[in-house]
Design a protein around this motif. Structure first.
Motif, PDB file in Angstrom:
ATOM      1  N   ARG A   1       5.777  16.146   0.631  1.00 51.86           N
ATOM      2  CA  ARG A   1       4.763  15.508   0.965  1.00 51.86           C
ATOM      3  C   ARG A   1       3.269  16.414   0.930  1.00 51.86           C
ATOM      4  O   ARG A   1       2.314  15.756   0.643  1.00 51.86           O
ATOM      5  N   ASP A   2       3.507  17.645   1.189  1.00 50.23           N
ATOM      6  CA  ASP A   2       2.139  18.486   1.393  1.00 50.23           C
ATOM      7  C   ASP A   2       1.991  19.277   0.062  1.00 50.23           C
ATOM      8  O   ASP A   2       1.002  20.041  -0.012  1.00 50.23           O
TER       9      ASP A   2
ATOM     10  N   VAL B   1      10.585  10.273  -6.951  1.00 50.74           N
ATOM     11  CA  VAL B   1       9.887  11.295  -5.899  1.00 50.74           C
ATOM     12  C   VAL B   1       8.485  10.954  -6.282  1.00 50.74           C
ATOM     13  O   VAL B   1       7.773  11.086  -5.320  1.00 50.74           O
ATOM     14  N   VAL B   2       8.173  11.256  -7.457  1.00 52.05           N
ATOM     15  CA  VAL B   2       6.459  11.312  -7.781  1.00 52.05           C
ATOM     16  C   VAL B   2       5.837   9.919  -7.319  1.00 52.05           C
ATOM     17  O   VAL B   2       4.797   9.811  -6.729  1.00 52.05           O
ATOM     18  N   ARG B   3       6.690   8.977  -7.751  1.00 50.62           N
ATOM     19  CA  ARG B   3       6.046   7.550  -7.174  1.00 50.62           C
ATOM     20  C   ARG B   3       5.836   7.465  -5.790  1.00 50.62           C
ATOM     21  O   ARG B   3       4.812   6.942  -5.316  1.00 50.62           O
TER      22      ARG B   3
ATOM     23  N   GLN C   1       2.356   7.725  -0.882  1.00 45.51           N
ATOM     24  CA  GLN C   1       2.118   8.305   0.373  1.00 45.51           C
ATOM     25  C   GLN C   1       0.766   8.835   0.344  1.00 45.51           C
ATOM     26  O   GLN C   1       0.136   8.789   1.305  1.00 45.51           O
ATOM     27  N   ARG C   2       0.146   9.596  -0.800  1.00 42.57           N
ATOM     28  CA  ARG C   2      -1.023  10.298  -0.492  1.00 42.57           C
ATOM     29  C   ARG C   2      -2.331   9.049  -0.853  1.00 42.57           C
ATOM     30  O   ARG C   2      -3.196   9.375  -0.261  1.00 42.57           O
TER      31      ARG C   2
ATOM     32  N   VAL D   1      -6.275   4.319   2.488  1.00 45.02           N
ATOM     33  CA  VAL D   1      -6.642   2.658   2.657  1.00 45.02           C
ATOM     34  C   VAL D   1      -6.407   2.365   4.232  1.00 45.02           C
ATOM     35  O   VAL D   1      -7.071   1.583   4.442  1.00 45.02           O
ATOM     36  N   THR D   2      -5.382   2.922   4.970  1.00 45.98           N
ATOM     37  CA  THR D   2      -5.157   2.478   6.344  1.00 45.98           C
ATOM     38  C   THR D   2      -6.355   2.902   6.910  1.00 45.98           C
ATOM     39  O   THR D   2      -6.814   2.249   8.134  1.00 45.98           O
ATOM     40  N   ALA D   3      -7.070   4.089   6.980  1.00 44.11           N
ATOM     41  CA  ALA D   3      -7.973   4.828   7.543  1.00 44.11           C
ATOM     42  C   ALA D   3      -9.279   3.722   7.294  1.00 44.11           C
ATOM     43  O   ALA D   3     -10.068   3.358   8.351  1.00 44.11           O
ATOM     44  N   THR D   4      -9.514   3.268   6.201  1.00 47.75           N
ATOM     45  CA  THR D   4     -10.539   2.630   5.918  1.00 47.75           C
ATOM     46  C   THR D   4     -10.720   0.917   6.562  1.00 47.75           C
ATOM     47  O   THR D   4     -11.395   0.374   6.733  1.00 47.75           O
ATOM     48  N   ALA D   5      -9.199   0.431   6.375  1.00 42.02           N
ATOM     49  CA  ALA D   5      -8.752  -0.812   6.927  1.00 42.02           C
ATOM     50  C   ALA D   5      -8.793  -0.860   8.266  1.00 42.02           C
ATOM     51  O   ALA D   5      -9.182  -2.067   8.619  1.00 42.02           O
TER      52      ALA D   5
END
Length: 162
Positions: free
Chosen positions: A78-79, A120-122, A127-128, A133-137
């Motif tokens: 994730r990081d 895993v890459v997908r 996730q990145r 997107v959720t913050a702006t929506a």
């Protein structure tokens, strides 16, 4: 002969105690840890892991360690900063899995398959992209909500039309 030897040892211990050589030992005056607890055969392993701050996963057989690492791949990548670092991480894990599949140890036979790097890459990309997107929506949606009860504004609009 052993009686004389034991007496000699006891005399040396008594002399050292009288000189005060045992006065400043670590843990003096504190209760012995684990006293009164039921006997555990692996107490020394547990105390070693705790003292050295090692994870208890080291006690698991290789197949279970690999299975657990496969389950933790999404959390571990994730990081990671780049796609190449994600691919490298999964590649190293797959090398370990293939090595175990070629020469399994005596542990339990648990199905462990190499991880699909592209999946895993997908997921890593999705996730990145998701937090931005959720913050702006959510910001415009919370600012545009009316202070009235939701669900009643359409009724007023409908009554005006008819």
């Amino acid at each position: 002969m052993s009686g004389a030897w034991e007496a000699s040892v006891e005399a040396k211990i008594r002399d050292a105690a009288e000189r005060g050589e045992f006065d400043d030992l670590p843990g003096m005056g504190r209760p012995i840890p684990g006293r009164g607890a039921p006997y555990d055969e692996s107490w020394w392993i547990k105390s070693f892991l705790e003292r050295e701050a090692l994870p208890s996963d080291l006690l698991l057989p290789t197949s279970l360690q690999l299975r657990r690492r496969v389950e933790q791949v999404p959390d571990e990548v994730r990081d990671l900063p780049t796609e190449q670092s994600v691919r490298d991480f999964v590649g190293q894990l797959n090398v370990q899995i293939v090595a175990w599949l070629r020469f399994p140890d005596d542990g339990p036979r648990i199905a462990v398959r190499p991880v699909n790097t592209e999946d895993v890459v997908r997921r890593w990309r999705a996730q990145r992209a998701r937090p931005a997107v959720t913050a702006t929506a959510t910001e415009p949606a919370t600012a545009a909500t009316p202070s009235r009860r939701p669900g009643r504004s359409w009724w007023r609009w409908w009554r005006r039309r008819g």
